[in-house]
Design a protein around this motif. Structure first.
Motif, PDB file in Angstrom:
ATOM      1  N   MET A 161       0.839  -1.199   0.000  1.00  0.00           N
ATOM      2  CA  MET A 161       0.000   0.000   0.000  1.00  0.00           C
ATOM      3  C   MET A 161       0.878   1.254   0.000  1.00  0.00           C
ATOM      4  SD  MET A 161      -3.494  -0.369   0.306  1.00  0.00           S
ATOM      5  CE  MET A 161      -4.190   0.710   1.559  1.00  0.00           C
ATOM      6  N   TRP A 162       1.949   1.234   0.763  1.00  0.00           N
ATOM      7  CA  TRP A 162       2.855   2.377   0.822  1.00  0.00           C
ATOM      8  C   TRP A 162       3.517   2.620  -0.528  1.00  0.00           C
ATOM      9  CZ3 TRP A 162       3.724   6.646   3.200  1.00  0.00           C
ATOM     10  CH2 TRP A 162       4.976   7.276   3.118  1.00  0.00           C
ATOM     11  N   ASN A 163       3.948   1.541  -1.191  1.00  0.00           N
ATOM     12  CA  ASN A 163       4.543   1.670  -2.524  1.00  0.00           C
ATOM     13  C   ASN A 163       3.543   2.254  -3.507  1.00  0.00           C
ATOM     14  OD1 ASN A 163       6.988   0.609  -1.679  1.00  0.00           O
ATOM     15  ND2 ASN A 163       6.468  -1.483  -2.277  1.00  0.00           N
ATOM     16  N   SER A 164       2.304   1.778  -3.467  1.00  0.00           N
ATOM     17  CA  SER A 164       1.276   2.313  -4.368  1.00  0.00           C
ATOM     18  C   SER A 164       0.986   3.773  -4.065  1.00  0.00           C
ATOM     19  CB  SER A 164      -0.013   1.488  -4.245  1.00  0.00           C
ATOM     20  OG  SER A 164       0.133   0.220  -4.833  1.00  0.00           O
ATOM     21  N   LEU A 165       0.988   4.123  -2.784  1.00  0.00           N
ATOM     22  CA  LEU A 165       0.733   5.513  -2.404  1.00  0.00           C
ATOM     23  C   LEU A 165       1.839   6.431  -2.922  1.00  0.00           C
ATOM     24  CD1 LEU A 165      -1.123   7.426  -0.825  1.00  0.00           C
ATOM     25  CD2 LEU A 165       0.286   6.989   1.194  1.00  0.00           C
ATOM     26  N   ILE A 166       3.087   5.977  -2.812  1.00  0.00           N
ATOM     27  CA  ILE A 166       4.213   6.764  -3.328  1.00  0.00           C
ATOM     28  C   ILE A 166       4.089   6.925  -4.838  1.00  0.00           C
ATOM     29  CG2 ILE A 166       6.705   6.781  -3.695  1.00  0.00           C
ATOM     30  CD1 ILE A 166       7.009   5.407  -0.996  1.00  0.00           C
ATOM     31  N   VAL A 167       3.857   5.821  -5.526  1.00  0.00           N
ATOM     32  CA  VAL A 167       3.766   5.857  -6.989  1.00  0.00           C
ATOM     33  C   VAL A 167       2.627   6.756  -7.446  1.00  0.00           C
ATOM     34  CG1 VAL A 167       3.203   4.466  -9.028  1.00  0.00           C
ATOM     35  CG2 VAL A 167       4.848   3.609  -7.356  1.00  0.00           C
ATOM     36  N   ALA A 168       1.440   6.559  -6.878  1.00  0.00           N
ATOM     37  CA  ALA A 168       0.266   7.316  -7.315  1.00  0.00           C
ATOM     38  C   ALA A 168       0.392   8.802  -6.976  1.00  0.00           C
ATOM     39  CB  ALA A 168      -0.997   6.733  -6.682  1.00  0.00           C
ATOM     40  N   THR A 169       0.910   9.114  -5.786  1.00  0.00           N
ATOM     41  CA  THR A 169       1.006  10.510  -5.366  1.00  0.00           C
ATOM     42  C   THR A 169       2.052  11.275  -6.162  1.00  0.00           C
ATOM     43  OG1 THR A 169       0.342   9.890  -3.112  1.00  0.00           O
ATOM     44  CG2 THR A 169       1.382  12.036  -3.400  1.00  0.00           C
ATOM     45  N   VAL A 170       3.251  10.702  -6.277  1.00  0.00           N
ATOM     46  CA  VAL A 170       4.332  11.391  -6.995  1.00  0.00           C
ATOM     47  C   VAL A 170       3.987  11.530  -8.473  1.00  0.00           C
ATOM     48  CG1 VAL A 170       6.764  11.278  -7.651  1.00  0.00           C
ATOM     49  CG2 VAL A 170       6.061  10.624  -5.338  1.00  0.00           C
ATOM     50  N   THR A 171       3.460  10.472  -9.066  1.00  0.00           N
ATOM     51  CA  THR A 171       3.090  10.533 -10.480  1.00  0.00           C
ATOM     52  C   THR A 171       1.991  11.557 -10.722  1.00  0.00           C
ATOM     53  OG1 THR A 171       3.633   8.187 -10.696  1.00  0.00           O
ATOM     54  CG2 THR A 171       2.348   9.171 -12.457  1.00  0.00           C
ATOM     55  N   MET A 222      -3.102   5.062 -11.681  1.00  0.00           N
ATOM     56  CA  MET A 222      -1.832   4.561 -11.177  1.00  0.00           C
ATOM     57  C   MET A 222      -2.039   3.574 -10.028  1.00  0.00           C
ATOM     58  SD  MET A 222       0.295   5.869 -13.218  1.00  0.00           S
ATOM     59  CE  MET A 222       1.717   5.153 -12.404  1.00  0.00           C
ATOM     60  N   TRP A 223      -3.053   3.804  -9.206  1.00  0.00           N
ATOM     61  CA  TRP A 223      -3.327   2.888  -8.100  1.00  0.00           C
ATOM     62  C   TRP A 223      -3.773   1.520  -8.616  1.00  0.00           C
ATOM     63  CZ3 TRP A 223      -2.617   3.702  -2.895  1.00  0.00           C
ATOM     64  CH2 TRP A 223      -3.164   2.742  -2.037  1.00  0.00           C
ATOM     65  N   ASN A 224      -4.555   1.516  -9.695  1.00  0.00           N
ATOM     66  CA  ASN A 224      -5.099   0.273 -10.229  1.00  0.00           C
ATOM     67  C   ASN A 224      -4.225  -0.358 -11.311  1.00  0.00           C
ATOM     68  OD1 ASN A 224      -7.473   0.306  -8.633  1.00  0.00           O
ATOM     69  ND2 ASN A 224      -8.424   1.764 -10.033  1.00  0.00           N
ATOM     70  N   ASP A 225      -3.142   0.310 -11.708  1.00  0.00           N
ATOM     71  CA  ASP A 225      -2.306  -0.207 -12.783  1.00  0.00           C
ATOM     72  C   ASP A 225      -1.718  -1.559 -12.395  1.00  0.00           C
ATOM     73  OD1 ASP A 225      -1.034  -0.335 -15.184  1.00  0.00           O
ATOM     74  OD2 ASP A 225       0.636   0.973 -14.617  1.00  0.00           O
ATOM     75  N   PHE A 226      -1.809  -2.506 -13.315  1.00  0.00           N
ATOM     76  CA  PHE A 226      -1.351  -3.869 -13.026  1.00  0.00           C
ATOM     77  C   PHE A 226      -0.295  -4.359 -14.013  1.00  0.00           C
ATOM     78  CE2 PHE A 226      -1.757  -8.471 -13.690  1.00  0.00           C
ATOM     79  CZ  PHE A 226      -1.500  -8.935 -12.413  1.00  0.00           C
ATOM     80  N   LEU A 248       8.453  -4.958 -11.864  1.00  0.00           N
ATOM     81  CA  LEU A 248       8.682  -5.213 -10.441  1.00  0.00           C
ATOM     82  C   LEU A 248       8.744  -6.718 -10.193  1.00  0.00           C
ATOM     83  CD1 LEU A 248       6.245  -2.598  -8.845  1.00  0.00           C
ATOM     84  CD2 LEU A 248       8.669  -2.322  -9.417  1.00  0.00           C
ATOM     85  N   ARG A 249       9.868  -7.186  -9.691  1.00  0.00           N
ATOM     86  CA  ARG A 249      10.065  -8.625  -9.504  1.00  0.00           C
ATOM     87  C   ARG A 249      10.279  -9.016  -8.046  1.00  0.00           C
ATOM     88  NH1 ARG A 249      14.381  -9.500 -14.503  1.00  0.00           N
ATOM     89  NH2 ARG A 249      12.982  -8.802 -16.180  1.00  0.00           N
ATOM     90  N   GLU A 250      10.693  -8.080  -7.219  1.00  0.00           N
ATOM     91  CA  GLU A 250      10.934  -8.374  -5.813  1.00  0.00           C
ATOM     92  C   GLU A 250       9.743  -7.937  -4.978  1.00  0.00           C
ATOM     93  OE1 GLU A 250      14.550  -6.569  -4.648  1.00  0.00           O
ATOM     94  OE2 GLU A 250      15.805  -7.734  -6.031  1.00  0.00           O
ATOM     95  N   GLU A 251       9.427  -8.722  -3.958  1.00  0.00           N
ATOM     96  CA  GLU A 251       8.254  -8.461  -3.131  1.00  0.00           C
ATOM     97  C   GLU A 251       8.340  -7.115  -2.424  1.00  0.00           C
ATOM     98  OE1 GLU A 251       5.633 -10.670   0.378  1.00  0.00           O
ATOM     99  OE2 GLU A 251       7.444 -11.603  -0.439  1.00  0.00           O
ATOM    100  N   SER A 252       9.534  -6.659  -2.100  1.00  0.00           N
ATOM    101  CA  SER A 252       9.687  -5.389  -1.389  1.00  0.00           C
ATOM    102  C   SER A 252       9.278  -4.193  -2.235  1.00  0.00           C
ATOM    103  CB  SER A 252      11.139  -5.215  -0.933  1.00  0.00           C
ATOM    104  OG  SER A 252      12.018  -5.234  -2.045  1.00  0.00           O
ATOM    105  N   SER A 253       9.251  -4.354  -3.554  1.00  0.00           N
ATOM    106  CA  SER A 253       8.893  -3.246  -4.444  1.00  0.00           C
ATOM    107  C   SER A 253       7.494  -3.392  -5.030  1.00  0.00           C
ATOM    108  CB  SER A 253       9.908  -3.140  -5.591  1.00  0.00           C
ATOM    109  OG  SER A 253       9.904  -4.332  -6.374  1.00  0.00           O
ATOM    110  N   TYR A 254       6.760  -4.423  -4.625  1.00  0.00           N
ATOM    111  CA  TYR A 254       5.420  -4.646  -5.181  1.00  0.00           C
ATOM    112  C   TYR A 254       4.479  -3.492  -4.849  1.00  0.00           C
ATOM    113  CZ  TYR A 254       6.252  -9.562  -6.435  1.00  0.00           C
ATOM    114  OH  TYR A 254       6.713 -10.721  -6.999  1.00  0.00           O
ATOM    115  N   THR A 255       3.651  -3.136  -5.829  1.00  0.00           N
ATOM    116  CA  THR A 255       2.514  -2.264  -5.548  1.00  0.00           C
ATOM    117  C   THR A 255       1.349  -3.146  -5.084  1.00  0.00           C
ATOM    118  OG1 THR A 255       1.810  -2.377  -7.869  1.00  0.00           O
ATOM    119  CG2 THR A 255       3.230  -0.534  -7.226  1.00  0.00           C
ATOM    120  N   ILE A 256       0.271  -2.507  -4.649  1.00  0.00           N
ATOM    121  CA  ILE A 256      -0.809  -3.253  -4.013  1.00  0.00           C
ATOM    122  C   ILE A 256      -1.475  -4.218  -4.985  1.00  0.00           C
ATOM    123  CG2 ILE A 256      -2.516  -1.442  -4.463  1.00  0.00           C
ATOM    124  CD1 ILE A 256      -2.301  -3.818  -1.408  1.00  0.00           C
ATOM    125  N   GLN A 257      -1.602  -3.840  -6.258  1.00  0.00           N
ATOM    126  CA  GLN A 257      -2.266  -4.727  -7.221  1.00  0.00           C
ATOM    127  C   GLN A 257      -1.439  -5.991  -7.470  1.00  0.00           C
ATOM    128  OE1 GLN A 257      -5.264  -3.989  -7.922  1.00  0.00           O
ATOM    129  NE2 GLN A 257      -5.177  -1.934  -7.066  1.00  0.00           N
TER     130      GLN A 257
END
Length: 282
Positions: free
Chosen positions: A77-87, A212-216, A223-232
């Motif tokens: 969720m935090w990764n998605s929030l960063i991606v969606a907000t900054v973008t 951006m939040w729903n982008d899959f 993104l291949r590592e779990e630490s960088s996964y977005t919520i989707q």
């Protein structure tokens, strides 16, 4: 006198019919979210029963605990929030600047460039996956959120939307007066255009943030590592090939949808204002 009463009654019946249609449309719009909440709060057996449960159960907390035990939900969720907000912030700045230039400046090749921009809106984004992935690998951005943020800041629809809104809502006379007073182009944009296009900012922000939040597809590619996964991408890992716990899956989906609802409620009034701008003449 009788004619007046008949017209009043006719108007009242027509309004009642409109309200009834709006009420039905509202119920149909809210029902999928309610159904998702019902499934998120019930055990898998209640969901698969015939007929299925239509009332929320007592498994909402237990299902969400299962989600937390299977994926890093809050990290995603935090990764998605960063991606969606900054973008979204980048899109608002870049697209409003480009839209202002297209709307109020005269330069060589302006119309041709704008037509090219419109053509890019007709090209499916899937066609650009391979060259875009090639560029990302050359930049060594694989497994990095920059691979999603930077390409997402270029939005043809955002430029088109801002150009149309600025053209119809920022008077040329006001800009000419500012130029006479010695204002620079950026100051004209910041002090004159920006205060007028706040509703357009809200609309574009909602659209871009939700996208951006729903982008899959693109996050799944880079993104291949779990630490960088977005919520989707993280929610995808809840699906097991052998045993599918629908209650757990819908619990994660339900809580992942809540930020979108909050964003829409915050900007709802400005969103409606921008869509109806110009529909009613003052």
């Amino acid at each position: 006198m009788s004619n007046t009463i008949g017209k009043t009654r006719k108007v009242s019946i027509s309004k009642l019919f409109v309200y009834l249609l709006l009420f039905i449309a509202a119920i149909l719009s809210v029902f999928p979210f309610y159904w998702m909440f019902v499934m998120a709060a019930n055990h898998n057996s209640a969901i698969n029963a015939v007929p299925p449960a239509f009332i929320p159960g007592k498994q909402l907390v237990a299902n969400f605990q299962n989600v937390l035990s299977n994926i890093d939900f809050f990290g995603a969720m935090w990764n998605s929030l960063i991606v969606a907000t900054v973008t979204t912030a980048g899109v608002l700045i870049l697209c409003s600047l480009a839209g202002f230039a297209f709307a109020k400046f005269q330069f060589k090749g302006k119309n041709l460039l704008f037509v090219f921009l419109l053509v890019t809106m007709m090209v499916p984004p899937q066609l650009g996956l391979i060259p875009q992935y090639y560029i990302i690998t050359k930049l060594d951005w694989v497994n990095d959120l920059k691979a999603i943020i930077v390409p997402g800041m270029i939005d043809a629809f955002g430029i088109f939307w801002m150009r149309q809104y600025i053209s119809s809502n920022v008077p040329d006379e006001l800009i000419d007066a500012a130029k006479i007073d010695g204002c620079s182009n950026f100051r004209i944009y910041w002090n004159i255009a920006v205060p007028v296009i706040i509703p357009a900012f809200a609309t574009l922000a909602i659209i871009k943030f939700m996208y951006m939040w729903n982008d899959f597809l693109w996050p799944l590619v880079v993104l291949r590592e779990e630490s960088s996964y977005t919520i989707q991408i993280a929610l995808r890992n809840l699906i097991d090939n052998y045993v599918r716990d629908n209650g757990m899956i819908l619990s994660g989906t339900f809580w992942a949808t809540v930020p979108l609802i909050v964003i829409f409620l915050l900007f709802n009034r400005m969103f409606i204002q921008s869509l109806t701008q110009g529909a009613v003449k003052s």
